[in-house]
Scaffold this motif. Structure first.
Motif, PDB file in Angstrom:
ATOM      1  N   THR A   1       4.067   9.717   0.312  1.00 67.12           N
ATOM      2  CA  THR A   1       3.314   9.296  -1.129  1.00 67.12           C
ATOM      3  C   THR A   1       3.761   9.774  -2.324  1.00 67.12           C
ATOM      4  O   THR A   1       4.096   9.111  -3.302  1.00 67.12           O
ATOM      5  N   ILE A   2       3.986  11.183  -2.381  1.00 72.05           N
ATOM      6  CA  ILE A   2       4.580  11.750  -3.529  1.00 72.05           C
ATOM      7  C   ILE A   2       5.745  11.384  -3.832  1.00 72.05           C
ATOM      8  O   ILE A   2       6.216  11.135  -5.086  1.00 72.05           O
ATOM      9  N   TYR A   3       6.617  11.307  -2.702  1.00 78.03           N
ATOM     10  CA  TYR A   3       7.915  10.931  -3.039  1.00 78.03           C
ATOM     11  C   TYR A   3       8.162   9.454  -3.647  1.00 78.03           C
ATOM     12  O   TYR A   3       8.695   9.223  -4.744  1.00 78.03           O
ATOM     13  N   LEU A   4       7.475   8.483  -2.981  1.00 79.31           N
ATOM     14  CA  LEU A   4       7.491   7.078  -3.571  1.00 79.31           C
ATOM     15  C   LEU A   4       6.854   7.090  -4.794  1.00 79.31           C
ATOM     16  O   LEU A   4       7.348   6.215  -5.725  1.00 79.31           O
ATOM     17  N   LYS A   5       5.796   7.847  -5.113  1.00 80.85           N
ATOM     18  CA  LYS A   5       5.220   7.849  -6.434  1.00 80.85           C
ATOM     19  C   LYS A   5       6.166   8.400  -7.518  1.00 80.85           C
ATOM     20  O   LYS A   5       6.324   7.603  -8.444  1.00 80.85           O
ATOM     21  N   SER A   6       6.883   9.103  -7.159  1.00 81.78           N
ATOM     22  CA  SER A   6       7.972   9.966  -8.189  1.00 81.78           C
ATOM     23  C   SER A   6       9.169   9.027  -8.130  1.00 81.78           C
ATOM     24  O   SER A   6       9.720   8.936  -9.431  1.00 81.78           O
ATOM     25  N   PHE A   7       9.602   8.474  -7.118  1.00 79.86           N
ATOM     26  CA  PHE A   7      11.278   8.036  -7.176  1.00 79.86           C
ATOM     27  C   PHE A   7      11.134   6.157  -6.900  1.00 79.86           C
ATOM     28  O   PHE A   7      12.408   5.952  -6.941  1.00 79.86           O
ATOM     29  N   ASP A   8      10.286   5.941  -6.257  1.00 78.87           N
ATOM     30  CA  ASP A   8      10.107   4.434  -5.985  1.00 78.87           C
ATOM     31  C   ASP A   8       8.962   3.755  -6.145  1.00 78.87           C
ATOM     32  O   ASP A   8       8.090   3.490  -5.314  1.00 78.87           O
ATOM     33  N   TYR A   9       8.424   3.908  -7.399  1.00 79.25           N
ATOM     34  CA  TYR A   9       7.248   3.550  -7.655  1.00 79.25           C
ATOM     35  C   TYR A   9       6.727   1.938  -7.080  1.00 79.25           C
ATOM     36  O   TYR A   9       5.548   1.720  -6.821  1.00 79.25           O
ATOM     37  N   LEU A  10       7.662   1.079  -7.294  1.00 77.15           N
ATOM     38  CA  LEU A  10       7.422  -0.289  -6.724  1.00 77.15           C
ATOM     39  C   LEU A  10       7.130  -0.118  -5.192  1.00 77.15           C
ATOM     40  O   LEU A  10       5.868  -0.804  -4.768  1.00 77.15           O
ATOM     41  N   SER A  11       7.659   0.545  -4.469  1.00 79.06           N
ATOM     42  CA  SER A  11       7.544   0.776  -3.064  1.00 79.06           C
ATOM     43  C   SER A  11       5.857   1.391  -3.031  1.00 79.06           C
ATOM     44  O   SER A  11       5.458   1.108  -1.903  1.00 79.06           O
ATOM     45  N   TYR A  12       5.718   2.353  -3.793  1.00 81.31           N
ATOM     46  CA  TYR A  12       4.537   3.092  -3.558  1.00 81.31           C
ATOM     47  C   TYR A  12       3.374   1.897  -3.814  1.00 81.31           C
ATOM     48  O   TYR A  12       2.352   1.974  -3.191  1.00 81.31           O
ATOM     49  N   ILE A  13       3.369   1.495  -4.990  1.00 81.96           N
ATOM     50  CA  ILE A  13       2.255   0.471  -5.232  1.00 81.96           C
ATOM     51  C   ILE A  13       2.166  -0.677  -4.173  1.00 81.96           C
ATOM     52  O   ILE A  13       0.926  -1.239  -4.085  1.00 81.96           O
ATOM     53  N   ASP A  14       3.218  -1.100  -3.844  1.00 88.05           N
ATOM     54  CA  ASP A  14       3.418  -2.201  -2.556  1.00 88.05           C
ATOM     55  C   ASP A  14       2.791  -1.800  -1.481  1.00 88.05           C
ATOM     56  O   ASP A  14       1.836  -2.668  -0.914  1.00 88.05           O
ATOM     57  N   GLY A  15       2.793  -0.609  -1.005  1.00 90.30           N
ATOM     58  CA  GLY A  15       2.091  -0.001   0.086  1.00 90.30           C
ATOM     59  C   GLY A  15       2.585  -0.229   1.272  1.00 90.30           C
ATOM     60  O   GLY A  15       1.856  -0.234   2.509  1.00 90.30           O
ATOM     61  N   GLN A  16       3.703  -0.944   1.637  1.00 89.78           N
ATOM     62  CA  GLN A  16       4.461  -1.350   2.689  1.00 89.78           C
ATOM     63  C   GLN A  16       4.792  -0.284   3.443  1.00 89.78           C
ATOM     64  O   GLN A  16       4.771  -0.083   4.877  1.00 89.78           O
ATOM     65  N   PHE A  17       5.132   1.159   3.074  1.00 92.10           N
ATOM     66  CA  PHE A  17       5.379   2.190   3.613  1.00 92.10           C
ATOM     67  C   PHE A  17       4.499   2.719   4.740  1.00 92.10           C
ATOM     68  O   PHE A  17       4.446   3.209   5.720  1.00 92.10           O
ATOM     69  N   TYR A  18       3.112   2.306   4.255  1.00 90.87           N
ATOM     70  CA  TYR A  18       1.826   2.712   4.739  1.00 90.87           C
ATOM     71  C   TYR A  18       1.631   1.920   6.144  1.00 90.87           C
ATOM     72  O   TYR A  18       1.455   2.445   7.351  1.00 90.87           O
ATOM     73  N   LYS A  19       2.067   0.495   5.769  1.00 93.76           N
ATOM     74  CA  LYS A  19       2.025  -0.277   7.192  1.00 93.76           C
ATOM     75  C   LYS A  19       3.035   0.138   7.899  1.00 93.76           C
ATOM     76  O   LYS A  19       3.042  -0.341   9.219  1.00 93.76           O
ATOM     77  N   ASP A  20       4.251   0.500   7.465  1.00 90.83           N
ATOM     78  CA  ASP A  20       5.338   0.685   8.327  1.00 90.83           C
ATOM     79  C   ASP A  20       4.996   1.949   9.381  1.00 90.83           C
ATOM     80  O   ASP A  20       5.592   2.056  10.426  1.00 90.83           O
ATOM     81  N   GLY A  21       4.068   2.737   8.777  1.00 87.42           N
ATOM     82  CA  GLY A  21       3.600   3.970   9.808  1.00 87.42           C
ATOM     83  C   GLY A  21       4.398   5.302   9.643  1.00 87.42           C
ATOM     84  O   GLY A  21       5.218   5.545   8.766  1.00 87.42           O
ATOM     85  N   TYR A  22       3.824   6.148  10.083  1.00 88.23           N
ATOM     86  CA  TYR A  22       4.270   7.601  10.154  1.00 88.23           C
ATOM     87  C   TYR A  22       5.719   7.833  10.585  1.00 88.23           C
ATOM     88  O   TYR A  22       6.610   8.475  10.128  1.00 88.23           O
ATOM     89  N   LEU A  23       5.843   7.231  12.044  1.00 92.93           N
ATOM     90  CA  LEU A  23       7.206   7.332  12.521  1.00 92.93           C
ATOM     91  C   LEU A  23       8.336   6.821  11.682  1.00 92.93           C
ATOM     92  O   LEU A  23       9.627   7.693  11.452  1.00 92.93           O
ATOM     93  N   ALA A  24       8.219   5.583  11.249  1.00 94.42           N
ATOM     94  CA  ALA A  24       9.334   4.885  10.176  1.00 94.42           C
ATOM     95  C   ALA A  24       9.443   5.933   9.223  1.00 94.42           C
ATOM     96  O   ALA A  24      10.604   6.213   8.760  1.00 94.42           O
ATOM     97  N   ASN A  25       8.446   6.430   8.501  1.00 96.41           N
ATOM     98  CA  ASN A  25       8.578   7.314   7.033  1.00 96.41           C
ATOM     99  C   ASN A  25       9.239   8.396   7.522  1.00 96.41           C
ATOM    100  O   ASN A  25      10.140   9.106   6.778  1.00 96.41           O
ATOM    101  N   LYS A  26       8.719   8.969   8.770  1.00 96.19           N
ATOM    102  CA  LYS A  26       9.220  10.677   9.037  1.00 96.19           C
ATOM    103  C   LYS A  26      10.892  10.445   9.304  1.00 96.19           C
ATOM    104  O   LYS A  26      11.667  11.395   8.876  1.00 96.19           O
ATOM    105  N   LYS A  27      11.396   9.450   9.988  1.00 96.79           N
ATOM    106  CA  LYS A  27      12.730   8.931  10.115  1.00 96.79           C
ATOM    107  C   LYS A  27      13.576   9.071   8.903  1.00 96.79           C
ATOM    108  O   LYS A  27      14.543   9.396   8.507  1.00 96.79           O
ATOM    109  N   LYS A  28      12.981   8.427   7.541  1.00 95.43           N
ATOM    110  CA  LYS A  28      13.658   8.399   6.324  1.00 95.43           C
ATOM    111  C   LYS A  28      13.484   9.526   5.589  1.00 95.43           C
ATOM    112  O   LYS A  28      14.245   9.786   4.518  1.00 95.43           O
ATOM    113  N   TRP A  29      12.842  10.797   5.835  1.00 98.86           N
ATOM    114  CA  TRP A  29      12.532  11.912   5.204  1.00 98.86           C
ATOM    115  C   TRP A  29      13.464  12.759   5.006  1.00 98.86           C
ATOM    116  O   TRP A  29      13.776  12.998   3.737  1.00 98.86           O
TER     117      TRP A  29
END
Length: 108
Positions: free
Chosen positions: A69-97
């Motif tokens: 959440t902090i990363y997207l808010k700082s570096f990809d605000y459109l993805s942060y406000i879209d919220g799709q990352f949350y729907k994608d879930g923990y494992l998908a985002n962990k892989k992108k970390w």
């Protein structure tokens, strides 16, 4: 707070209702499935950031809900406000970390 049907609980005004796995008279003891990672947890052991709810299994982990959440808010605000990352879930985002962490390190 509970919905009228007693089968769901609202933890965030921005996210859908969460099904109750095991009810309890004390609202903090109600068992739910974490809406971000899927682990069973008590309502009282959940954490929220920007309207997104996680549990101890996914919130504080490197690349977990807080970091993402902090990363997207700082570096990809459109993805942060879209919220799709949350729907994608923990494992998908962990892989992108790892990629995200490199970008943070390059910034500083």
């Amino acid at each position: 707070m509970r919905t009228g049907d007693g089968k769901h609980i609202a933890l965030s005004i921005t996210q859908p209702l969460i099904p109750i796995i095991k009810d309890h008279p004390n609202k903090m003891e109600v068992i739910i499935k974490c809406p971000y990672c899927g682990h069973e947890t008590k309502v009282g052991l959940t954490y929220m950031i920007s309207g997104f709810v996680g549990c101890k299994s996914c919130y504080f982990e490197e690349g977990g809900l807080f970091d993402t959440t902090i990363y997207l808010k700082s570096f990809d605000y459109l993805s942060y406000i879209d919220g799709q990352f949350y729907k994608d879930g923990y494992l998908a985002n962990k892989k992108k970390w790892k990629e995200r962490k490199k970008k943070i390190e390059q910034q500083y």
